[in-house]
Design an enzyme around this catalytic site. Structure first.
Site, PDB file in Angstrom:
ATOM      1  N   ASP A  84       0.870  -1.158   0.000  1.00 40.24           N
ATOM      2  CA  ASP A  84       0.000   0.000   0.000  1.00 40.24           C
ATOM      3  C   ASP A  84       0.915   1.218   0.000  1.00 40.24           C
ATOM      4  O   ASP A  84       2.108   1.093   0.265  1.00 40.24           O
ATOM      5  CB  ASP A  84      -0.836  -0.065   1.278  1.00 40.24           C
ATOM      6  CG  ASP A  84      -1.687   1.159   1.449  1.00 40.24           C
ATOM      7  OD1 ASP A  84      -2.211   1.620   0.436  1.00 40.24           O
ATOM      8  OD2 ASP A  84      -1.816   1.631   2.584  1.00 40.24           O
ATOM      9  N   ASP A 112      -1.619  -0.752   5.865  1.00 39.63           N
ATOM     10  CA  ASP A 112      -1.891  -0.281   7.214  1.00 39.63           C
ATOM     11  C   ASP A 112      -3.353  -0.002   7.472  1.00 39.63           C
ATOM     12  O   ASP A 112      -3.767   0.142   8.602  1.00 39.63           O
ATOM     13  CB  ASP A 112      -1.093   0.982   7.499  1.00 39.63           C
ATOM     14  CG  ASP A 112      -1.652   2.170   6.753  1.00 39.63           C
ATOM     15  OD1 ASP A 112      -2.025   1.983   5.584  1.00 39.63           O
ATOM     16  OD2 ASP A 112      -1.733   3.260   7.333  1.00 39.63           O
ATOM     17  N   ASP A 115      -6.679  -2.207   3.138  1.00 37.63           N
ATOM     18  CA  ASP A 115      -5.670  -3.188   2.743  1.00 37.63           C
ATOM     19  C   ASP A 115      -6.006  -4.586   3.265  1.00 37.63           C
ATOM     20  O   ASP A 115      -5.285  -5.535   2.984  1.00 37.63           O
ATOM     21  CB  ASP A 115      -4.292  -2.788   3.282  1.00 37.63           C
ATOM     22  CG  ASP A 115      -3.923  -1.397   2.851  1.00 37.63           C
ATOM     23  OD1 ASP A 115      -4.113  -1.100   1.671  1.00 37.63           O
ATOM     24  OD2 ASP A 115      -3.460  -0.613   3.690  1.00 37.63           O
TER      25      ASP A 115
END
Lengths: 1182, 321
Positions: A464, A883, A887
């Site tokens: 990410d 995080d 995700d």
């Protein structure tokens, strides 16, 4: 220092979110542009009045669901303030909780039941049971169940301890006090006595005892703020609302009654649907009306609610389940080899039983007379066969007995050793100071215990961006107001050391965070709205301060004259904007549901919030309708540039729009996150029109979200662009270096982000993911056909680029490095057309040719789709790191999921297998710990196969000399203790502590990670080589004593002791030969095991009632014994040693070279020496 | 805790052994196989093993051993085709004599072994058919179910019970040199540990070999088991199907050219299963009996090590990495 032991960390039950709940609402959490707010507001006129609150508009699905009639069968009916009637049929749980699994009575049966869920234990048990049959009794009763008993006992003690701790925690929890309405007054009641239907009053900072539907709060509009840190770890405040129908009721004075019809208890913490009948009116309830157990009430003096779910039926308790379990790649491979071993075991048993059959057949006439067989029992009146069941059955018994004798051929103890080793490895990963994040005080977390070794074989990393590569600490950097770029980089004025502050009643009020300000802009902001620029700036900052869902919190400081304002909100971007506005003198002081108070340059102004259209991922913008003090009504909108320019009035000052667009482009190309701010003044008629539409929409029963969105779209049009903001999302420390290391290690890094293309590319450059040498292929199309076309072109182009450079360098060794790297940049819109159809194949082919893949504007589910794309088509290991809640799907999809415990809550951490504080720790995790773990585990599995097989084969050879009757010369106790005491500890210690290379080398030459990709430590070839070596070693162990003592007076116990000691010493020395890093623990384990074995053998031989009494002393007295021992060890190890040496000298692997370099190059010099590594395998394995 | 305090603590941690442990940085030795090392190891093995092997071989050769199979010779010619009926027929005299010629000087003590072949003392049924508790505690010990089918006879327990004791070897040998009887010492042939702790001093044979089917030797019911050394030797079951057991010791030297006549009672039945019986006279040294295998194995391992060492050395000299 954290006093928790690692075990505590590993096993502690956290309120983990179940997969089902995690899956719930990604759309609502898209974080590219501000987070969604929770409410929608409507006013009947300009003044603050009781308002209606709906559920979250953005969650159209949830909303629609709540409008559906809940069937009576699927519903729970709660009579408000009438727990007895509510629970007439005693079907609802009380509020006492039990997280403990067992009670004193049920512990034994339940624990055993749970332990026997594992196949390994069943195997143990079946063997032990077989052994209890008198015909098959190979080992004594006690000896046969000892290993199983030890394992069960150890596990049971561990479970009992954990359960005790849970019981203790439960007790504390159950005895907490809450005020509950009893006979028209609130009384203190223990949590465990609270029942569904009761009315509960909660005061500030108290924890909610069960899931309650809010009835009223201290706030006249019914707002309550809660902190959900115990539930999902998010520390910011969330708002919950009481329904206006119940708002004014005072339970102490009047009889509150009503009926809540809600869904059956479920684990979705973001969803709730119910309706409530109060005073004959029916109102619908949504997730914003319920407060869950475990939350804390903040900033609200009191709140009253009715319990709807209690005890184990609360959403928090339903979510109390551990992390998902995955199985490591190595273990999957290993299981295949276990099948080989079981075939081998079957073969051995078949050989024995066939030989026994032949022997019995040939001697069938002699069986009665053989002194060592004596089939007939002559002493009875009738001559009976004694313990003889006929030829066929004898063979079956022989087969079963040989299974019992050779049982450890299947290394069941390996499973237990592997678990222990993983716990040990996890301990070291957790304690590693290089993976400790000091600012957030977070250690590395190992949440999944069974995939440690997968970390050494990762080929794809999906990352990410926000919060993972970047810090997700948003900082307002620059603004473009009315077409003028104010870049605070120019320098800063003098008086901003402490930032902006206001003085109220002699007290200083100051924002918590200090933001750099641009002096020019500050000047304009201070000059007031008299000048033209000033008025634009005024509107701009007013928009920043007002158009958000931030809640200001006033925090006391040690200094009594100073108070800080802390802006709490779900979106870090919004926080950054509000802090920025405060720094320029537009300080948000107070926000209630009806109005906001903004301190503008020292003058407090009150704005009525007339309406608020929250952010949703379709519109990608939010708007707020403010009633200004001068009675005008304005709508302020902020949103992503793509959607904002579509709703601006292009006819008005095009030059400003153009300038703003240019600024936006330059902002995003330096990696800033941009938002565009727009405004429109509403005429009275417009406002009335909007207002009535809004009323209709928010009261609609069906499709409310859609209607609200339509209303929002109508009002958000013909905007005047005020300007744009650029927010910097700082790269985390060490990210470029980390990405470079990973890339050198042969790991493909794919970045998946919700940001827009320019931002993504600029972050790509700054994180060294993209370099200027790379050719970029960009795919952003709006239809399937054009996607296909551009993919085709891209494949051709990428092939051309890679093969062209490949040809020119065909001879060179540096092939891998000389390819023109290709970077693929693809956006979410294209992915919509590509994923889940035949174009996937093309995308995969293309992506394989590219060294970097950057996906921008992707939705959470698309992230999972991309991971699945790779996972389905290769056998390479994938790792996803992220995080945020968005995700989670990707983390769960990947083979290894890593969560960053950062700013955005803990959903990602909860879903992950490993969690850490910073992206750069990934390098240490993979290159160092992953490499070590893989190497250790691979070796350990092979070694365990070997050590058990050697022992079994020694037993097998002996059986060939005993009429195939499964006699063992080796004492039965030694057979049992062999895998429990004699050889278990060293392999575990080596599995935890051995290091093939030290950390510095591994980090310096990331290519060494390729050992895992090439499966150097565990593969079929190694397995078969080990097995051949095993046969040789077992033959040496068995036949040297056999021939040396052939035809002598040697007795079975003595030679058995010799074999026992020879096997144990040999397998330990074999291990010693392969240990790379000897520290004192390794020494203690290996030599200690040998000593322990000798002691055990001596003890066993000192028991007069056993056959082998004093045998070891008798045999150890002779020189022949020692000569045998020495020759066994040397002769058994020589072939292995020769092969090892030849292999190391003539075809050394990278790891070997690096190890020698580490050893022989002085430290200062080693920096200069470049070790040449194998080229990285670039093509994916199918 | 204040900032400086924790800093100091952390600094202290860095030096502590525990810190090194958690960081996996314990002082460690990492041996790397370098050619010189490897070659040295092989040379070392070679230089130790070859002499040891030669020494062992010499020891083996210095053992003088005379071995004679007697189970066929001792069957009278008319019974040669039906040896089983010969051994089962009590009326046929079982005495028999062998003549041993001493080719090499044999120094006392000379060990007398009987050797049985194709006799599976390690057979599972056989091995288990004993009660060590009963041997130690006598017939008051009742947990003797393993002894079946020889647990009891005529409803009275058998001591010692079980197949092993039942099949006790009972051929006897006397040795005559020239005219004189050679003195055979039949004491101390069993392990002292067995005599002292494993076989009861107050346990006397009881109801032994009273059944219809006699397996082997009988025991004097007035001698306690701890003194029945033939039984104790027999009860130490052999590891392999061909084995020797100690019968006694001749405590006189035998000279080259001596003739020893062995008078033996050929009572033990090995004919029904094709077992062989041999009588062995052997001197002894530190190695035990005559066995060339270990010496040869040592020489072989040692010389192959030397070969490998030389090959490695040449390879190493030719191409240094």
């Amino acid at each position: 220092m954290d006093s928790k032991t690692p075990v505590e960390n590993l096993y502690s039950i956290e309120p983990a979110l179940s997969s089902s709940s995690r899956r719930s609402n990604f759309s609502a959490h898209s974080k590219s542009v501000g987070r969604s707010s929770i409410r929608e507001v409507s006013f009947s006129d300009l003044g603050p009045k009781p308002v209606k609150y709906g559920s979250r508009g953005a969650e159209s699905e949830t909303y629609n669901m709540s409008q559906k009639e809940i069937n009576d069968e699927d519903a729970r009916l709660v009579q408000i303030n009438d727990p007895v009637k509510t629970n007439e049929r005693f079907e609802f749980a009380g509020n006492s909780i039990r997280t403990g699994k067992y009670s004193v009575l049920t512990f034994l049966p339940r624990n055993l039941f749970e332990q026997f869920h594992r196949v390994a234990y069943i195997y143990f048990l079946v063997i032990a049971v077989l052994n209890q049959l008198p015909q098959l009794a190979v080992f004594g009763r006690f000896a046969s169940i000892l290993p199983l008993a030890i394992v069960l006992l150890v596990t049971a003690v561990k479970d009992a301890y954990e359960d005790y701790r849970r019981h203790r925690a439960d007790k504390i929890e159950n005895n907490r006090l809450a005020s509950v309405l009893v006979n028209h007054e609130f009384q203190q009641k223990k949590w465990k006595d609270i029942q569904v239907g009761e009315i509960i009053k909660i005061h500030a900072n108290e924890t909610i005892p069960c899931d309650i539907v809010l009835l009223s709060t201290c706030d006249p509009t019914g707002v309550a703020y809660v902190q959900t840190i115990n539930l999902d770890g998010e520390s910011n405040l969330k708002t919950r609302y009481a329904k206006q129908e119940t708002l004014l009721k005072i339970p102490e004075k009047e009889n509150v009654s009503g009926l809540i019809k809600c869904e059956k208890p479920n684990r979705n913490i973001y969803g709730f649907q119910a309706n409530m009948e109060v005073d004959g009116k029916r109102v619908s309830l949504g997730p914003s009306n319920i407060i869950l157990r475990g939350c804390e009430l903040k900033n609200t003096t009191w709140a009253i609610g009715v319990a709807v779910y209690a005890g184990r039926e609360t959403k928090a308790m339903l979510n109390n389940s551990g992390a998902p379990s995955k199985r490591s790649r190595l273990e999957t491979h290993m299981n295949l080899e276990i099948i080989f071993l079981s075939l081998f075991l079957t073969a051995l048993c078949t050989v024995v039983s066939v030989c026994a059959a032949v022997w019995l057949r040939r001697h069938r006439d002699e069986l009665d007379y053989l002194p060592f067989y004596r089939r007939k029992d002559f002493y009875e009146e009738e001559e009976d066969n004694y313990n003889y069941y006929g030829w066929g059955l004898e063979i079956v018994f022989t087969f079963l007995m040989s299974v019992i004798v050779f049982q450890i051929m299947i290394p069941i103890s390996l499973y237990i050793s592997m678990e222990l080793v993983r716990v040990g490895q996890a301990y070291f990963m957790i304690r590693d100071t290089q993976m400790y994040d000091e600012p957030s005080d977070s250690r590395f977390q190992c949440r999944a215990l069974n995939i440690n070794e997968d970390l050494g074989q990762i080929k794809y990393v999906f990352s990410d961006k926000t919060g993972t590569l970047t810090e997700n600490k948003m900082e307002f950097q620059c603004a473009s107001v009315w077409g003028v770029d104010y870049n605070s980089g120019k320098g800063s004025s003098q008086d901003q050391k402490d930032g902006y502050f206001v003085e109220v009643d002699g007290k200083i009020l100051r924002p918590k965070m200090v933001v750099k300000t641009d002096p020019e802009l500050l000047q304009f902001a201070r000059s007031g709205k008299d000048t033209k620029e000033g008025s634009h700036v005024h509107d701009f900052f007013l928009a920043l301060a007002a158009c958000n869902t931030i809640v200001p919190l006033i925090v006391d400081t040690p200094d009594p004259t100073l108070k800080l304002i802390d802006y709490q909100g779900e979106s870090p971007d919004e926080q950054a904007l509000v802090y920025a506005a405060a720094a320029y003198g537009y300080m948000l002081i107070e926000r209630t549901s009806g109005h906001i108070v903004i301190d503008i340059q020292g003058e407090r102004q009150r704005f009525n919030v007339l309406g608020l259209h929250e952010f949703d991922s379709d519109r990608k913008r939010m708007s707020v309708i403010l009633g200004l003090p001068n009675k005008s009504v304005k709508v302020f909108v902020k949103g992503a540039d793509t959607t904002m320019f579509g709703v601006t009035d292009r006819s008005l000052n095009t030059s400003i729009i153009r300038a703003t667009e240019a600024h936006l482009h330059s902002y995003s190309s330096i990696g800033l996150r941009t938002l565009v701010i727009g405004m429109r003044e509403l005429s009275t008629s417009e406002f009335e029109e909007w207002h009535s539409a809004f009323e209709v929409a928010s009261n609609a029963l069906m499709g409310r979200a859609r209607l609200l969105r339509k209303v929002a779209t109508n009002i958000e049009s013909n905007l005047r662009i005020l300007g744009a903001s650029g927010i910097e999302d700082k790269l985390q420390e060490g990210v470029p270096e980390a990405i470079e290391s990973l890339r050198t290690a042969g790991i493909k890094v794919w970045v998946l982000t919700g940001d827009k293309q320019e931002t993504a590319i600029s972050i790509g450059y700054s994180s060294k993911l993209l370099t200027s040498k790379m050719t970029q292929i960009i795919v952003n199309r709006n239809s399937k056909e054009s996607c296909r076309k551009s993919l085709e072109d891209a494949i051709i182009m990428s092939k051309k680029l890679t093969t062209m450079s490949g040809n020119t360098n065909d001879t060179g060794r540096t092939l891998g490095a000389s390819l023109t790297p290709v970077a693929l940049i693809i956006d979410g819109t294209s992915l919509v057309y590509i994923l889940d159809c035949e174009l996937e194949e093309m995308l995969f082919e293309l992506a394989c040719n590219c060294s970097v893949v950057l996906c921008c504007r992707v939705a959470p589910l698309q992230k999972a789709g991309i991971v699945a794309l790779v996972k389905k088509r290769t056998s390479d290991m994938t790792l996803a790191i992220g995080d945020g809640a968005n995700d989670v799907s990707m983390i769960q999809m990947a083979d290894v999921g890593v969560g960053i415990s950062g700013q955005e809550g803990r959903q990602a951490v909860m879903a992950s297998d490993f969690a850490m504080g910073q992206f750069r720790f990934l390098v240490t995790l993979l290159l160092v710990h992953g490499h070590w773990n893989y190497q250790r585990m691979g070796y350990m599995i092979l070694y365990n196969f070997y050590k058990n097989a050697v022992f079994v084969l020694v037993l097998f050879w002996y059986v060939l000399f005993t009429c195939f009757t499964l006699s063992t010369a080796i004492n039965e106790w030694s057979s049992v203790l062999y895998s429990v005491i004699y050889t278990s500890v060293p392999t575990i210690v080596v599995g935890i502590l051995d290091k093939d290379l030290n950390r510095r080398t591994l980090l310096k030459y990331p290519q060494l990670y390729g050992a895992g990709h090439r499966e150097e430590c565990y593969n079929k070839r190694l397995f078969w080589i080990t097995m051949i070596d095993t046969v040789w070693q077992s033959a040496v162990i068995f036949f040297i004593p056999l021939l040396a003592y052939g035809g002598s007076t040697i007795d079975a116990s003595s030679i058995g002791d010799l074999w026992t000691l020879a096997v144990v010493i040999l397998v330990n020395l074999h291990l010693a030969m392969d240990v790379i890093c000897w520290n004192w623990i390794t020494h203690a384990a290996i030599w200690g095991s040998i000593v322990a074995t000798v002691i055990c053998v001596i003890i066993i031989d000192a028991i007069p009632s056993l056959v082998g009494y004093w045998a070891i002393f008798q045999i150890a007295r002779t020189g022949l014994f020692w000569l045998c021992l020495l020759s066994i060890i040397v002769a058994a190890l020589i072939p292995r040693f020769v092969v090892k040496v030849l292999y190391q000298f003539y075809t050394p692997c990278d790891v070997q070279i690096a190890r020698e370099a580490e050893k022989f190059q002085p430290r200062s010099e080693s920096a200069a020496v470049e070790v040449e590594m194998n080229p990285i395998l670039n093509q994916p394995r199918p | 805790m204040s900032e400086t305090n924790s800093d100091r603590q952390r600094r202290g941690d860095r030096e502590s052994a525990f810190y090194l442990f958690t960081q996996q940085r314990l002082p460690a030795c990492k041996p790397v196989l370098t050619p010189p090392w490897v070659i040295t190891i092989y040379f070392l093995v070679g230089f130790i093993f070859v002499p040891v092997g030669l020494f062992t071989l010499r020891a083996s050769h210095s053992v003088v051993e005379i071995e004679e199979r007697y189970d066929i010779e001792c069957v009278p010619s008319q019974f040669r085709n039906d040896k089983v009926s010969y051994i089962q027929d009590d009326s046929v005299p079982k005495n028999c004599s062998l003549l041993f010629k001493v080719d090499k000087y044999m120094k006392a003590p000379i060990y007398i072994y009987y050797q049985l072949e194709n006799y599976y003392q390690n057979h599972r049924r056989y091995v288990r058919s004993r009660s060590d508790q009963q041997l130690l505690h006598g017939r008051n010990f009742h947990g003797t179910s393993y002894c079946q089918p020889l647990e009891s006879s005529n409803n009275r327990p058998i001591v010692p019970c079980g197949l092993i004791a039942w099949s006790l070897f009972n051929d006897t040998f006397t040795f005559i040199r020239g005219k004189a009887l050679l003195k055979v010492n039949r004491t101390n042939i069993a392990w002292k540990s067995d005599r002292d702790h494993k076989f009861g001093k107050n346990v006397y044979p009881f109801n032994f070999q009273n059944g219809t089917w006699i397996g082997g030797g009988k025991l004097n019911p007035r001698i306690p088991l701890s003194n029945q050394e033939d039984l104790i030797v027999w009860m130490r079951i052999s590891a392999l199907p061909s084995f020797r057991k100690l019968y006694g010791r001749i405590e006189e030297d035998l000279d080259v050219g001596d003739y020893v006549v062995v008078q033996l009672m050929n009572d033990y039945n090995t004919y029904s299963f094709g077992g062989k019986k041999k009588l062995v006279l052997s001197t002894s040294n530190w190695l035990g009996g005559k066995n060339d295998f270990l010496g040869l194995a040592y020489v072989f391992v040692g010389s192959s090590s030397l070969t490998v060492a030389i090959v490695f050395m040449l390879l190493h000299l030719r191409s240094q990495r």
